[in-house]
Scaffold this active site. Structure first.
Site, mmCIF file in Angstrom:
data_model
loop_
_atom_site.group_PDB
_atom_site.id
_atom_site.type_symbol
_atom_site.label_atom_id
_atom_site.label_comp_id
_atom_site.label_asym_id
_atom_site.label_seq_id
_atom_site.Cartn_x
_atom_site.Cartn_y
_atom_site.Cartn_z
ATOM 1 N N CYS A 105 -114.332 -78.474 5.876
ATOM 2 C CA CYS A 105 -113.852 -77.278 6.581
ATOM 3 C C CYS A 105 -114.881 -76.140 6.647
ATOM 4 O O CYS A 105 -114.660 -75.158 7.367
ATOM 5 C CB CYS A 105 -112.546 -76.802 5.961
ATOM 6 S SG CYS A 105 -112.533 -76.897 4.173
ATOM 7 N N HIS A 163 -112.216 -69.718 6.307
ATOM 8 C CA HIS A 163 -113.471 -69.757 5.551
ATOM 9 C C HIS A 163 -114.529 -68.950 6.309
ATOM 10 O O HIS A 163 -114.747 -69.159 7.513
ATOM 11 C CB HIS A 163 -113.965 -71.201 5.402
ATOM 12 C CG HIS A 163 -113.128 -72.051 4.479
ATOM 13 N ND1 HIS A 163 -112.121 -71.553 3.683
ATOM 14 C CD2 HIS A 163 -113.192 -73.396 4.215
ATOM 15 C CE1 HIS A 163 -111.587 -72.546 2.977
ATOM 16 N NE2 HIS A 163 -112.216 -73.666 3.287
#
Ligand code: NAP
Length: 349
Positions: A148, A241
């Site tokens: 990710c 993120h």
């Protein structure tokens, strides 16, 4: 009778699995017909066993499904896997051998030389690598999506690499709590804190973008030649993120040239109008204080990467901040987009 393709979600009760279940509700091409879980859940209705972490309730049609074991015999050729890595190592080969097509989130097979690590905007042309898996004796095959952080990193690098060539880069990640699955990091460890270590993460960030931006030569991926140095941190945001990237290019570019290349970039999903594709995969923001996880992670339903603060770097050539939704574009949405690409390119026929 509808003509939708029947699909299954493996590990459907987890954080990524739940987002897949939600994304599959009213999907134009796919119909969710099977969900799997661990022994804890097998045999029980999904709606009863899932600890639903998203707003609202689980979709009614999914709630009524009985949780099944992750074994061959599922009534769906295409299976989206949100299984933990160790479980995927046992389950995915068994399913692929039996003829299922796996679109997997797990890290287990990402770097296997015969398994494509696909980010459809970046390397849809790596898909033919799946044919090599017949040598394993499998009737089906596995396609994986990346880590990710590797996903927003590779997507932001792709237009720079195409236009100017990426030589090396340094990336510092600030990763949300949901990246650790549910229940994830204990509140007492993360509130009022930053943890400068995420087990196994830095090697993935350093290797996976090189495979994705690599080239398929005959039936082998030749990794992109650039070098990556990564430092991964867990921070107290829920989702999203954030990456601070400094990049050295082979041909110098101004921040304006880099922003234009990112802004204009379109990939195969946009060309094919895949249902889950962001209309614009890279959204460049000009404000001095963006991107931010809580404000930018849901851009295009979490499928776009937001880039900001593109500026000159005194050490390398350019630096910028990139933000991606870790459980949508970085996981569930990424696996779904890979499934859509497989369908659109005739790999499910
Ligand atoms: P999670 O919340 O811990 O969920 C794990 C799921 O796997 C649950 O549905 C669990 O079912 C199921 N499971 C566990 N053992 C099983 C077994 N023996 N057989 C069948 N199912 C089993 O994890 P997650 O965050 O959703 O992550 C899922 C995968 O995606 C992992 O490989 C992870 O590395 C990857 N990934 C996660 C993220 C992220 O940001 N979270 C991003 C990219 C990739 P029960 O509930 O029934 O026990």
């Amino acid at each position: 009778m509808n003509n939708k393709i029947p699909v299954a979600v493996l590990g459907a009760t987890g954080l990524v699995g739940q987002r897949l279940v939600r994304r599959l509700e009213n999907h134009p091409w796919f119909e969710l017909v099977a969900v799997t879980g661990s022994e804890r859940s097998v045999g029980r209705p999904y709606g009863e066993m899932v600890n639903w972490r998203l707003p609202g309730d689980p979709p009614t049609s999914a709630a009524a499904l009985t949780v099944q074991p992750s074994k061959p015999g599922l009534d769906a050729r295409l299976c989206f896997s949100a299984l933990p890595g160790k479980v995927a190592a046992e389950v995915e080969p068994t399913l692929a051998a039996a003829g299922h097509v796996l679109s997997s989130n797990a890290s287990t097979f990402r770097m296997a030389p015969d398994v494509p690590l696909i980010l459809p905007e970046v390397n849809a042309e790596h898909l033919p690598l799946v044919h090599k898996q017949a040598q394993r004796g499998w009737k089906g095959f596995v396609v994986t999506n990346a880590n990710c952080v590797a996903i927003p990193l590779a997507l932001s690098l792709k237009p720079l690499d195409d236009a100017f060539g990426v030589e090396q880069l340094f990336v510092v990640s600030m990763q949300a709590i949901s990246g650790a699955g549910y229940p994830g990091v204990a509140a007492l460890d993360i509130v009022d804190n930053v943890i400068p270590y995420i087990g196994g993460e830095e090697p993935k960030i350093e290797s996976e973008p090189r495979k994705m931006l690599g080239t398929l030569v005959d039936d082998t991926i030749v990794d992109a030649p650039f070098r990556v140095s990564a430092q991964a941190n867990r921070v107290a945001s829920r989702d999203g993120h954030m990456l601070c990237v400094s990049v050295k290019l082979r041909r110098r570019a101004t921040p304006e040239e880099a922003m234009a290349a990112m802004h204009e970039y379109r990939g195969r999903p946009q060309l094919l109008s895949l249902p889950s594709a962001a209309p614009q995969p890279l959204v460049v923001r000009m404000e001095a204080d963006r991107p931010q996880p809580s404000r930018d992670r849901d851009t295009a339903g979490g499928m776009a990467v937001t880039v900001g603060r593109v500026r000159e770097c005194p050490l390398f050539d350019l630096k910028y901040v990139a933000l991606g939704h870790n459980t949508e574009g970085g996981a569930a949405g990424a696996a779904l987009l890979n499934g859509e690409l497989l369908a659109a390119e005739g790999y499910l026929d």
